[in-house]
Design an enzyme around this catalytic site. Structure first.
Site, PDB file in Angstrom:
ATOM      1  CG  ASP A 146      -2.003  -1.038   1.186  1.00  0.00           C
ATOM      2  OD1 ASP A 146      -1.797  -2.070   0.515  1.00  0.00           O
ATOM      3  OD2 ASP A 146      -3.041  -0.836   1.833  1.00  0.00           O
ATOM      4  CE  LYS A 191      -5.209   2.114   2.468  1.00  0.00           C
ATOM      5  NZ  LYS A 191      -4.147   1.354   3.149  1.00  0.00           N
ATOM      6  CE  LYS A 241      -6.979  -1.132   2.580  1.00  0.00           C
ATOM      7  NZ  LYS A 241      -5.671  -1.656   2.976  1.00  0.00           N
TER       8      LYS A 241
END
Lengths: 304, 290
Positions: free
Chosen positions: A141, A204, A240
């Site tokens: 991430d 995300k 996400k």
């Protein structure tokens, strides 16, 4: 695979976003009433999509071990519950998580590139990422350089993502836009387009350190970017939302939105995740309420 | 112009309408309608418990003295609005003398429990002799979230008499008001709201106790239930529902107008005794040498 690399110049410019229209559309997702068996199915789906997260300066190896245990044993009082999709930790904790999870199907996601600010030299970000992968991370991430993005250096942001993707190889890369710092939905859309074209497997919303985090408005905007990309190229990109989704109700609203914008293909933890720390317990409490008919108390659910 | 009051419910320091959207009509002694009142539902219970749970931390950590001041402030506020409450009681069928008497007892009772706030701890706590090198002491801590079904035969007196000892002890409350005499309960919520009581410490719902009590008694996040002059079946079903998380169930068949219906036992019924064993280095044999 030596597919031709995307170029920054190929990132499409999207039309500006009608904020009022977005809000109107979102208010409709929130009026769906999901009850009974559909609710139970929805709650199971939410559980299976959670990236159980701890990203604190005060994280200790034991805190991470404890969370990894929780990821595998959400609420042993009741049989047949799914596990979460992944745990999400700092690079320095990846080896600890790997020790506990071993060959478990639960993935280990590591934040990287000087999370949460992303204010570090490019070389450091690359080392950070490599370190996490060597320690056994399945997913990365990364955060984008919001400072550069806001200063108009979009190509720099693009190149950074592309370089990190190269280090990741087959590991899936989630790109955190930190929408709370991007100010407008148009900027969110632009950052989404850049991330997708630079090779993100997932986009995300947030680090969880900045408010507002995953509002339905920004998630909606990012889902639209994913859909447009799919319509153009036939390639799927995951989504996400992270930060601020702490209730089952909100999580279910998000699933409704994903289903209506992207379709059922995205309703699996391969393509959709929730980044959350307290959501899992709320879902478990809702689930036990459905099963027992009694309102639940946080006292009877493990904290981590 | 005659403005009719809308009686709403009281949750988390707000006055919302019931989630269910239902109302029922309250009638005076002659059967004439006097007000529309919310008929609360299970979901209002859920919301109220949530608000009460959230308030446990702030309220139980307030200093005993501060809690006493806030209770005393309630008495002041109620005294200031005496005429309104007397009017509501007479509307619901009481004589002026009996209504005035009831409000005066209520004010006295609030002052009484305000005084107890910083005194019950000393009486319930103890230092215990133990046969090891420990300093051993016990102290009272609030039970947590308490569900109260207010006395159904009085509009304010039972409510005040049940509520005050529970909050004096640092608990938070979800209270179901008298179904047939609900007017004073909501006006009393306005007294609470202007007394610096933190939001969520007291939540008041109107409607049918029979309908809402099972949800409250089953709720895993409620730690105790307080009933007054309840019928046997209600007591029994409440005790059965309370088993799952071992709720305390207190049933008091009291004449609340009497002075004997107040006392520290109403406070101690909603306290948990915590005993601490604190290691000490020296015990016996060694005495100071100065």
């Amino acid at each position: 695979m030596t597919a031709q690399k995307n170029q920054f110049s190929e990132v499409p410019f999207s039309t500006t976003i009608d904020k009022v229209g977005v809000e109107e559309r979102i208010s409709r997702f929130q009026t769906r009433s999901i009850k009974g068996p559909s609710k139970i199915q929805g709650l199971f789906m939410v559980l299976s999509m959670i990236d159980l997260t701890t990203l604190e300066g005060k994280d200790t190896p034991n805190k991470v071990r404890q969370m990894c245990y929780k990821a595998q044993h959400l609420h042993d009082v009741y049989d047949g519950l799914p596990t979460v999709a992944a745990v999400c930790v700092y690079p320095s904790m990846v080896n600890v998580a790997r020790e506990v999870l071993k060959d478990s199907p639960i993935k280990i996601a590591s934040v990287s590139t000087a999370f949460p600010s992303g204010q570090a030299p490019f070389e450091v970000k690359k080392i950070d990422t490599q370190f996490a992968i060597d320690a056994g991370a399945d997913e990365i991430d990364m955060v984008i350089s919001r400072g550069k993005f806001l200063a108009g250096e979009h190509e720099f942001v693009f190149d950074e993502i592309a370089a990190i993707k190269e280090i990741c190889g087959s590991k899936r890369l989630k790109v955190i836009l930190e929408t709370g710092e991007l100010a407008t939905l148009d900027q969110v859309r632009r950052a989404s387009d850049i991330a997708i074209h630079a090779g993100a497997d997932f986009i995300k919303t947030s680090t969880g350190k900045i408010q507002p985090a995953a509002t339905m408005q920004v998630t909606f905007t990012m889902l639209m970017a994913i859909r447009d990309h799919f319509d153009r190229t036939g390639k799927m990109v995951g989504m996400k939302p992270a930060g601020g989704i702490s209730t089952s109700k909100l999580a279910l609203h998000n699933l409704v939105m994903v289903n209506e914008i992207l379709g059922e293909a995205w309703l699996t933890n391969e393509w959709f995740r929730f980044g959350a720390s307290s959501l899992a317990n709320d879902v478990l409490m809702q689930y036990m309420k459905q099963v027992t008919g009694k309102y639940q108390s946080a006292d009877y659910f493990t904290i981590d | 112009m005659n403005v009719l009051k809308t009686y709403k419910i009281y949750i988390g320091g707000q006055f919302p309408r019931t989630e269910s959207g239902r109302t029922y009509v309250v009638k005076d002694a002659n059967g004439n309608p006097i007000a529309n009142v919310c008929q609360s539902s299970k979901k209002d219970i859920r919301n109220a418990v949530q608000a009460a749970r959230k308030a446990v931390g702030t309220w139980s950590e307030r200093s005993a003295f501060n809690r006493g001041q806030i209770l005393y402030r309630m008495a002041e506020m109620l005294a200031g609005r005496k005429t309104q409450f007397i009017e509501e009681l007479t509307q619901q069928g009481q004589s002026i003398e009996s209504a005035t008497n009831e409000i005066e007892i209520c004010i006295d009772r609030i002052v009484y429990y305000a005084g107890w706030c910083d005194k019950y701890q000393q009486i319930l706590s103890s230092v215990n002799p133990v046969n090891s090198s420990h300093f051993n002491f016990s102290m009272a801590e609030p039970t947590g979230v308490v569900g109260i079904v207010a006395d159904q035969d009085t509009s304010l007196l039972g409510l005040v008499s049940q509520l005050m000892p529970v909050i004096a002890g640092g608990n938070t409350v979800v209270l179901i008001a008298s179904e047939v005499l609900p007017l004073c309960s909501i006006s009393f919520a306005e007294v609470l709201e202007t007394s610096d009581l933190p939001a969520g410490v007291v939540n008041i719902l109107t409607g049918s106790a029979e309908e809402m009590l099972p949800t409250l008694a089953e709720h895993m996040d409620v730690n105790a239930i307080f009933l007054s002059n309840a019928v046997t079946e209600m007591v029994k079903s409440t005790q059965l529902s309370a088993v799952d998380n071992l709720k305390r169930v207190l049933v008091m068949d009291s004449d609340w107008s009497h002075e004997s219906a107040q006392g520290i036992r109403y406070i101690s019924s909603f306290q948990e005794i915590k005993t601490t064993w604190h290691p000490i280095e020296q015990i016996g044999g060694v005495t100071s040498s100065y």
